[in-house]
Motif scaffolding. Structure first.
Motif, PDB file in Angstrom:
ATOM      1  N   TYR A  56       1.897   3.918   7.790  1.00  0.00           N
ATOM      2  CA  TYR A  56       1.833   2.636   7.098  1.00  0.00           C
ATOM      3  C   TYR A  56       1.785   1.498   8.111  1.00  0.00           C
ATOM      4  O   TYR A  56       0.958   0.574   7.998  1.00  0.00           O
ATOM      5  N   TRP A  90       8.420   6.428  -0.775  1.00  0.00           N
ATOM      6  CA  TRP A  90       6.972   6.653  -0.863  1.00  0.00           C
ATOM      7  C   TRP A  90       6.667   7.756  -1.875  1.00  0.00           C
ATOM      8  O   TRP A  90       7.148   8.887  -1.745  1.00  0.00           O
ATOM      9  N   ARG A 102       0.849  -1.183   0.000  1.00  0.00           N
ATOM     10  CA  ARG A 102       0.000   0.000   0.000  1.00  0.00           C
ATOM     11  C   ARG A 102       0.891   1.243   0.000  1.00  0.00           C
ATOM     12  O   ARG A 102       2.010   1.239   0.509  1.00  0.00           O
ATOM     13  N   TRP A 103       0.383   2.294  -0.646  1.00  0.00           N
ATOM     14  CA  TRP A 103       1.055   3.583  -0.753  1.00  0.00           C
ATOM     15  C   TRP A 103       2.288   3.546  -1.647  1.00  0.00           C
ATOM     16  O   TRP A 103       3.102   4.457  -1.625  1.00  0.00           O
TER      17      TRP A 103
END
Length: 428
Positions: free
Chosen positions: A194, A176, A36-37
């Motif tokens: 996160y 990121w 994710r991200w």
């Protein structure tokens, strides 16, 4: 590159862009998967003509998964795993269209459990793995030394520009995308956010304890870039005053971390392709982004600069992370193209790149120039061992390289042909 009108204004080109564009011309659907991200949604949107965000109205799509397919092609279905039934619906739609290419782009931050009955999607839905951004993608590397070029004997010397302080900042910042575009500005908060989402939401959703999840993750961070055993992880948890969990329990948490793309595992390598060593050697574990190691261990750049051993492990993690990105872009790469070598004689080499056509390369990773001689000796020792093995499929490496955190210049040594490459000069 042919981007769509939905491409975000601040989108930064990614290593997978060319792969995604090619796959859209060959498959009915593509699944972009990864942490994710890491930028999956933005990359999918950059190539899509319409978007369904499953996590915003999951109950609607759970009631009727067909609704998630409504939109112009390529249609993006973001976080499809929140309603696993969507996968089979997409597969059937592709089948019904005689596998017309370029219909769907699915993004996923986790893999649904095996209990979810779904077709593999083979032949209909191609899988494309994403990572957080490499140094070449963030602009911290010139990318002047091409990994694919090294396999083709193309190389030009290039100066390095990063110092140890820069590297300490980079490993704590991580890759990121939101930090690169200015959408978010606090690296420490991004890593902590996160981890909170993983431990407090994703792991409990799978029936796992947030506390034990964090304990096991902290042990993985403490033992990053090693083949930590169950006993090591168990001892770390017991040292915190907790009751040590059974091996089966730890294994189930590690599996859940894999499903969430939180950990990267490097398998072992041996030259004979059918060698049992490939199965017998324990994998080395890394976290999906170096900033997560720093966050779990509670260190910042200034503290890292005072702990040379930990900085070295995080630089190794950074190099492995970037190699994973660059190797995946090679035309002949496959799912386990990046491996490591260790044998009973005590010889270890940090990274082996093996391509589907049998070509391979060996890479040692070091913090700085003072370790180049020892690393080059390890590489030549490995090359000699492989050359002496009659079962080796392809005995001669395409190249050997020492990948440095802080270096002076990317160059090729005249004495043994080993490349010395600072990480801020490497690219795909």
């Amino acid at each position: 590159m042919r981007y769509s009108k939905l491409k975000p204004e601040t989108y930064i080109s990614r290593s997978v862009d060319s792969q995604l564009q090619a796959l859209l011309g060959a498959f009915g659907g593509i699944e972009l998967c990864g942490p994710r991200w890491s930028g999956k949604s933005w990359t999918a949107q950059a190539f899509g003509e319409s978007v369904t965000r499953v996590d915003e109205s999951g109950e609607i799509y759970a009631d009727d998964p067909q609704l998630a397919l409504v939109g112009d092609a390529p249609h993006v279905i973001d976080e499809w795993q929140d309603v696993p039934a969507i996968w089979n619906v997409v597969r059937h739609r592709i089948d019904d269209s005689a596998n017309r290419s370029g219909q769907f782009i699915l993004t996923g931050s986790s893999t649904p459990p095996e209990s979810e009955k779904r077709h593999s999607g083979a032949g209909r839905i191609a899988r494309l793995r994403m990572h957080t951004m490499s140094l070449a993608e963030t602009g911290d590397s010139t990318g002047a030394v091409s990994l694919s070029g090294l396999f083709e004997d193309r190389f030009e010397p290039m100066q390095s520009h990063l110092g140890l302080a820069d590297l300490a900042d980079i490993v704590c910042r991580g890759g990121w995308p939101a930090l690169q575009t200015g959408e978010l500005t606090n690296p420490k908060a991004v890593a902590a956010g996160y981890l909170d989402a993983l431990f407090e939401v994703s792991m409990p959703h799978a029936g796992k304890s947030p506390v034990l999840s964090r304990r096991i993750a902290t042990s993985l961070a403490r033992n990053v870039a090693t083949s930590a055993t169950m006993g090591t992880i168990r001892s770390d948890i017991a040292a915190l005053g907790d009751v040590a969990p059974a091996d089966a329990t730890i294994s189930s948490y590690l599996e859940e971390f894999r499903r969430n793309y939180f950990i990267e595992e490097l398998p072992g390598w041996d030259a004979p392709i059918r060698s049992r060593s490939r199965l017998r050697t324990k994998p080395k574990r890394y976290l999906c982004d170096t900033s997560l190691v720093a966050s779990l261990l509670g260190v910042d750049p200034s503290r890292l600069l005072k702990d040379g051993q930990l900085l070295g492990l995080l630089i190794e993690s950074l190099c492995i992370h970037d190699l994973l990105v660059y190797v995946s872009a090679l035309p002949e790469s496959y799912g386990s193209s990046l491996r490591y070598y260790a044998d009973a004689d005590g010889l270890e080499v940090d990274a082996i790149i093996e391509l589907a056509d049998g070509r391979w390369a060996a890479v040692e990773i070091k913090t700085g120039e003072s370790k180049v001689e020892k690393a080059a000796a390890n590489l030549t020792r490995l090359a000699a061992k492989v050359a002496a093995n009659p079962a080796a499929r392809n005995p001669k490496p395409s190249f050997m390289a020492v990948l440095l955190g802080k270096g002076t210049m990317a160059r090729r040594r005249g004495s043994d042909g080993v490349y010395v490459i600072p990480i801020d000069t490497l690219g795909a």
